[in-house]
Structure formats: structure tokens, C-alpha cells
Design an enzyme around this catalytic site. Structure first.
Site, mmCIF file in Angstrom:
data_model
loop_
_atom_site.group_PDB
_atom_site.id
_atom_site.type_symbol
_atom_site.label_atom_id
_atom_site.label_comp_id
_atom_site.label_asym_id
_atom_site.label_seq_id
_atom_site.Cartn_x
_atom_site.Cartn_y
_atom_site.Cartn_z
ATOM 1 N N CYS A 260 0.855 -1.193 0.000
ATOM 2 C CA CYS A 260 0.000 0.000 0.000
ATOM 3 C C CYS A 260 0.884 1.233 0.000
ATOM 4 O O CYS A 260 1.650 1.455 0.953
ATOM 5 C CB CYS A 260 -0.924 -0.003 1.220
ATOM 6 S SG CYS A 260 -2.045 1.421 1.284
ATOM 7 N N LYS A 267 0.557 -5.332 2.713
ATOM 8 C CA LYS A 267 -0.801 -5.732 3.062
ATOM 9 C C LYS A 267 -0.827 -7.185 3.534
ATOM 10 O O LYS A 267 -0.316 -8.074 2.840
ATOM 11 C CB LYS A 267 -1.731 -5.583 1.859
ATOM 12 C CG LYS A 267 -1.923 -4.157 1.385
ATOM 13 C CD LYS A 267 -2.851 -4.115 0.195
ATOM 14 C CE LYS A 267 -3.017 -2.710 -0.342
ATOM 15 N NZ LYS A 267 -3.898 -2.682 -1.538
ATOM 16 N N CYS A 274 -9.172 0.942 2.182
ATOM 17 C CA CYS A 274 -10.495 1.547 2.022
ATOM 18 C C CYS A 274 -10.321 3.031 1.719
ATOM 19 O O CYS A 274 -9.724 3.768 2.524
ATOM 20 C CB CYS A 274 -11.332 1.346 3.290
ATOM 21 S SG CYS A 274 -12.976 2.082 3.206
ATOM 22 N N SER A 275 -10.811 3.464 0.586
ATOM 23 C CA SER A 275 -10.686 4.874 0.210
ATOM 24 C C SER A 275 -11.562 5.774 1.072
ATOM 25 O O SER A 275 -11.227 6.940 1.285
ATOM 26 C CB SER A 275 -11.057 5.047 -1.263
ATOM 27 O OG SER A 275 -12.387 4.597 -1.501
ATOM 28 N N CYS A 277 -12.410 5.196 4.385
ATOM 29 C CA CYS A 277 -11.751 5.298 5.695
ATOM 30 C C CYS A 277 -10.312 5.769 5.592
ATOM 31 O O CYS A 277 -9.710 6.148 6.604
ATOM 32 C CB CYS A 277 -11.793 3.938 6.403
ATOM 33 S SG CYS A 277 -13.455 3.314 6.725
ATOM 34 N N CYS A 280 -5.828 0.919 5.626
ATOM 35 C CA CYS A 280 -5.937 -0.494 5.281
ATOM 36 C C CYS A 280 -6.730 -1.229 6.358
ATOM 37 O O CYS A 280 -6.480 -1.034 7.557
ATOM 38 C CB CYS A 280 -4.554 -1.107 5.128
ATOM 39 S SG CYS A 280 -3.681 -0.579 3.634
ATOM 40 N N CYS A 288 -19.789 -0.050 4.227
ATOM 41 C CA CYS A 288 -21.248 0.038 4.237
ATOM 42 C C CYS A 288 -21.682 1.465 4.550
ATOM 43 O O CYS A 288 -21.364 1.985 5.635
ATOM 44 C CB CYS A 288 -21.825 -0.929 5.278
ATOM 45 S SG CYS A 288 -23.633 -0.949 5.318
#
Length: 494
Positions: A260, A267, A274-275, A277, A280, A288
Site C-alpha cells: 500500500c 498488506k 479503504c478509500s 476510511c 488499510c 457500508c
């Protein structure tokens, strides 16, 4: 008249004086010709004066810096001539040589250190400029976080309204008038589903997603070497050296170590960036929007319980309200209320709440049922939503069932070994989220029946066995069938 060889004619006496006078007059007139030039220089000098005045505070500001960098004793400044007279010629010659050496090596001169504050000011200005450039991005991120709570607030208001409509309008104002026992049963069951639904929903929202541990981060020296390298092959060599002692068994689609760039870490298996949050997430399933959180290893069990209890909550509300929904519907279709049944409700507000309560609960029940069924299938296969669309890549190739241990063990990996905690939103999942037992670790699937298969030197990833705490799912059994595959599957890490 004059002889051929005699002297020439004598000049008149007054002629020399006249020539000298004319020369003197010409010299007197010269300054007059230069006066316009002097007049031109005067405004130029006036222009230079404010420039010189502006330079004075700069020179004054430099003086304390020079004094601080190279303090000189007053005695050396008081009488330099006397000191020089007291010195011997050898000392004078030695001092002149040292001056020449200082001129040859200006970096050793203490006055050159005055450039350090200037560099510090430049670094501060660069830092301020970076902060100004980051200001729009931070503003955008703040707006995203605020907007992200809009779906959660919508669910919150729907739940509050459903509680008011069911408890107050239906049970208290309607059912309690004729059937008290029925009202008590409805209220107890309703609050049981309501509390479990709210509890699991809150745990899904406010549980912080698990991130990779420090051992997956690169050290400062490794980061510098990685950033200096422009060749991807050399960068992969650096990452392979770091990943040699890490429990990593999956690669990217191009057989490279998954790194990453934003988080600057290797990773772990099943982890993704997560773009939303901006970090990683371990065993990331999806982000969600209805919980404004990333569903991963730390809250996946809570998410499944949230779907389960929301499904039961909507089912209970829809079935208990159906009786009164039919009465209201038949009442609305009649022309008059003279022939209506005795148990019909006359309050128009109650009619409105009961009708919409049935429609909303039925609608949410149908939508949640499909989502809950899909995630139950994922748990049985030991897959995430991301892995269902893109299968993980191992050293032997892509395998969608690479982490599958069998139906029962897959459920135990999410809900834990103790069955008393399965229906409670309490964390009981097995493992640490950084490593997972696999069916085939460092082994070719065609040679799966051969135990203790050695790994070649070209193997890019280590075959480090998992510890007992991470691999206890395989302690009881070393073989299991999966989708018609061979039963002689080696134990993870062997």
C-alpha cells in the site's frame, strides 16, 4: 625683404596672451556644459536614497545573527593596531596565513552559519505551503465525513418512529383497550428484538476497524531505500526481504507483493485499502454506507447479527401489524362506517401509523433478506465480498476457496468456539486478522496428496507455519473435502 636662411617673422607680443585667455575661457565654460549631466544625476541619487534606507534595517537585522554566530571579544576590537604591534613578525605572518586559509575554506568560517536560519525559514515556508495545499483536501474529507452520517440518521429516525408507532399508537392506544395479555406479549417480544437490533447496529457503527500491526510497516531505512528506487523489480526485492518473516501467502494478480503506497505497509492476507476510511482494513468485506463504517475482521460478526436482528425485527412488526392493517384497509374501502366490525379503530392518526408501519417493515424485510442470505453464503465459503468478485492469488494461482476450511469451521472462524456468544454482539472471532489458515500453503494443488512438500528456491513467499492460536481450526482434523476436491489436503503451514 627676409633672407632665405634667416629666422621667421616674429609674432606680436599680445598674440600669446590672447590665446591663453581664450583657452582659459574655454576651460571656464566646460563646467557649464557638464551641469545638465549633474542635474540628471541628482534624481538618480534621490532614488537611491530610499533604497539605502530600506537596506539599513536588513543590515541591522543581520548584525545580531552574525554576533550570535561569531561572538568577538571587545578586547580584540578595542586596539587592533596595538595588538598587531605587540606581535612578533612570525605571529603576524601566521595570522595572515590563517586568514588566507579562511578565505580558501569559507565553509569553516563561523559567519557562514548565518545561512542556517534562512534555510530554517525556507523549510517553515514550505511546510506552510504544504498545509495550504492540504487545506482543500481536509475540507473535502470533512464534508465526506459529515455526509456519511446522513444514512445513519435516516435509519435512526425510522427506528424511533417505528418504536413510537408500534408501542404507543398500536399497543397502548389500540390493543390494550380489549386484550391486555396480548399487549404484554407483544411488548415483551418487541423490546427483545428492538434491544438486540439496536445493540448490534451500534456495535457495527462504533467498532473501529482493525488495521495491520506494526510488523507489516516498513522501517524508516527501508522506506528511504524503497522511495529512492525507481525500478519496480528492485522495489519488489526490498519488499520480499521484509516479507520473508511475515505470514503472507497471497500475491497480487501480477505475482507481486501487495504493498500500500498510502499507508506504506505490506498488506496482510485479505487486507485492502479503504478509500472512504483512508486506511488499510484487515479482512475487509466492504464499506457500508448504512453504518458509515468499514465492515472487516473486527466487526463482521456484529454486521451479521445486525442483519439477523433487523430481519427478525421487521418480520415481527409486519406479522403483528398485518391484522390491523387489513382492518384499516377494509375500512378505507367502505363508503360508510355503519357496517364496520366492532374492533375497528376510529382514530385517523392510528390508521396512518399502522398502515405505514406495515409497508416500511415489509419493504425492509424483503431487502434485508436477500442481503443476509448472500452473507450467509459468503460465511459458509469463507469469502469476503471483495473475494467473491476477485479471487485471491496464491503462489500456485488464483483460488476462490483458498481460505475455506469446511462449512462448520468457516462459521466457527467468524462466531468463535463458544456457542453461548454466537447470538450476542460480543467479539468472539478466531485469529488476529493478520493471518488465516489456508487449504494449500506453499503447495501445488496437483501435488496436494504428498505431505511435507518442499518449496523451491524461486518461491517468492515464505511458508512460515502458523502458531497454534492462529491455526487451531486445523488441530482436530488435517483433511476435509471441499467442493469435491481431494480429501488429502495438507495441514496449513506444513
Amino acid at each position: 625683404m627676409w633672407g632665405g636662411g634667416g629666422p621667421g617673422p616674429r609674432a606680436p607680443r599680445g598674440g600669446v596672451k590672447k590665446t591663453h585667455r581664450s583657452i582659459a575661457k574655454a576651460q571656464r565654460h566646460k563646467p557649464k556644459t557638464q551641469r545638465p549631466i549633474a542635474k540628471v544625476h541628482r534624481p538618480i541619487a534621490k532614488v537611491h536614497r530610499p533604497i539605502a534606507k530600506a537596506r539599513r534595517p536588513i543590515a541591522k537585522a543581520r548584525r545580531p545573527i552574525a554576533k550570535a554566530d561569531s561572538p568577538v571579544p571587545r578586547s580584540s576590537l578595542a586596539s587592533p593596531v596595538a595588538e598587531q604591534s605587540e606581535r612578533s613578525p612570525q605571529e603576524v605572518s601566521g595570522s595572515s596565513e590563517s586568514k588566507d586559509q579562511d578565505q580558501d575554506h569559507p565553509q569553516d568560517h563561523p559567519q557562514q552559519e548565518s545561512s542556517e536560519p534562512v534555510q530554517h525559514q525556507q523549510e517553515l515556508s514550505d511546510h506552510e505551503q504544504r498545509q495550504q495545499n492540504m487545506a482543500p483536501w481536509t475540507l473535502w474529507r470533512g464534508c465526506q465525513r459529515v455526509v456519511g452520517w446522513v444514512p445513519v440518521l435516516f435509519i435512526f429516525f425510522v427506528v424511533v418512529w417505528s418504536y413510537y408507532a408500534y408501542v404507543v399508537k398500536l399497543c397502548v392506544y389500540t390493543i390494550s383497550k380489549d386484550e391486555t395479555g396480548k399487549t404484554v406479549v407483544y411488548l415483551v417480544a418487541f423490546h427483545l428484538f428492538f434491544v438486540m437490533f439496536v445493540w448490534s447496529y451500534g456495535m457495527t457503527i462504533f467498532t473501529t476497524p482493525a488495521t495491520p500491526s506494526k510488523e507489516f510497516h516498513l522501517s524508516n531505512s527501508e522506506k528511504e531505500r524503497y522511495e529512492k528506487e525507481f525500478s519496480q523489480e528492485r522495489q519488489q526485492e526490498i519488499l520480499r526481504r521484509v516479507a520473508r518473516d511475515l505470514p503472507i501467502y497471497t500475491t497480487s494478480a501480477s505475482k507481486a507483493i501487495r504493498y500500500c503506497e498510502k499507508c506504506q505497509l505490506i498488506k496482510p492476507d485479505r487486507a485492502h485499502h479503504c478509500s472512504a476510511c483512508d486506511t488499510c482494513i484487515l479482512k475487509m468485506d466492504h464499506h457500508c454506507p448504512w453504518v458509515n463504517n468499514c465492515v472487516g475482521f473486527s466487526n463482521y460478526k456484529f454486521f451479521l447479527l445486525f442483519l439477523l436482528y433487523s430481519l427478525l425485527y421487521c418480520l415481527f412488526v409486519a406479522t403483528t401489524v398485518l391484522e390491523y392493517f387489513i382492518k384499516f384497509w377494509t375500512l378505507c374501502r367502505r363508503k360508510s362506517t355503519e357496517n364496520c366490525p366492532k374492533n375497528e379503530l376510529a382514530d385517523p392518526h392510528v390508521k396512518f401509523h399502522v398502515l405505514f408501519l406495515f409497508f416500511v417493515s415489509a419493504m425492509f424485510f424483503i431487502s434485508i433478506l436477500s442481503l443476509f442470505s448472500y452473507h450467509c453464503w459468503l460465511v459458509g465459503k469463507n469469502r469476503t465480498t471483495i473475494e467473491s468478485f476477485r479471487s485471491p492469488t496464491f503462489s500456485y494461482g488464483t483460488d476462490g476457496n483458498g481460505f475455506s476450511l469446511g462449512y462448520g469451521k468457516n462459521w466457527r472462524q467468524v462466531f468463535g468456539d463458544e456457542k453461548k456468544y454466537w447470538l450476542l454482539p460480543v467479539f468472539s472471532s478466531l485469529g488476529d486478522g493478520c493471518s488465516f489458515p489456508t487449504r494449500l500453503v506453499g503447495m501445488d494443488p496437483e501435488q496436494a496428496s504428498v505431505p511435507n512438500q518442499s518449496i523451491g528456491s524461486n518461491q517468492p513467499f515464505p511458508t512460515k507455519p502458523l502458531s497454534e492460536s492462529k491455526n487451531r481450526l486445523l488441530d482436530s482434523e488435517s483433511q476435509w473435502p471441499e467442493n469435491g476436491a481431494e480429501e488429502g489436503v495438507a495441514r496449513a503451514g506444513t
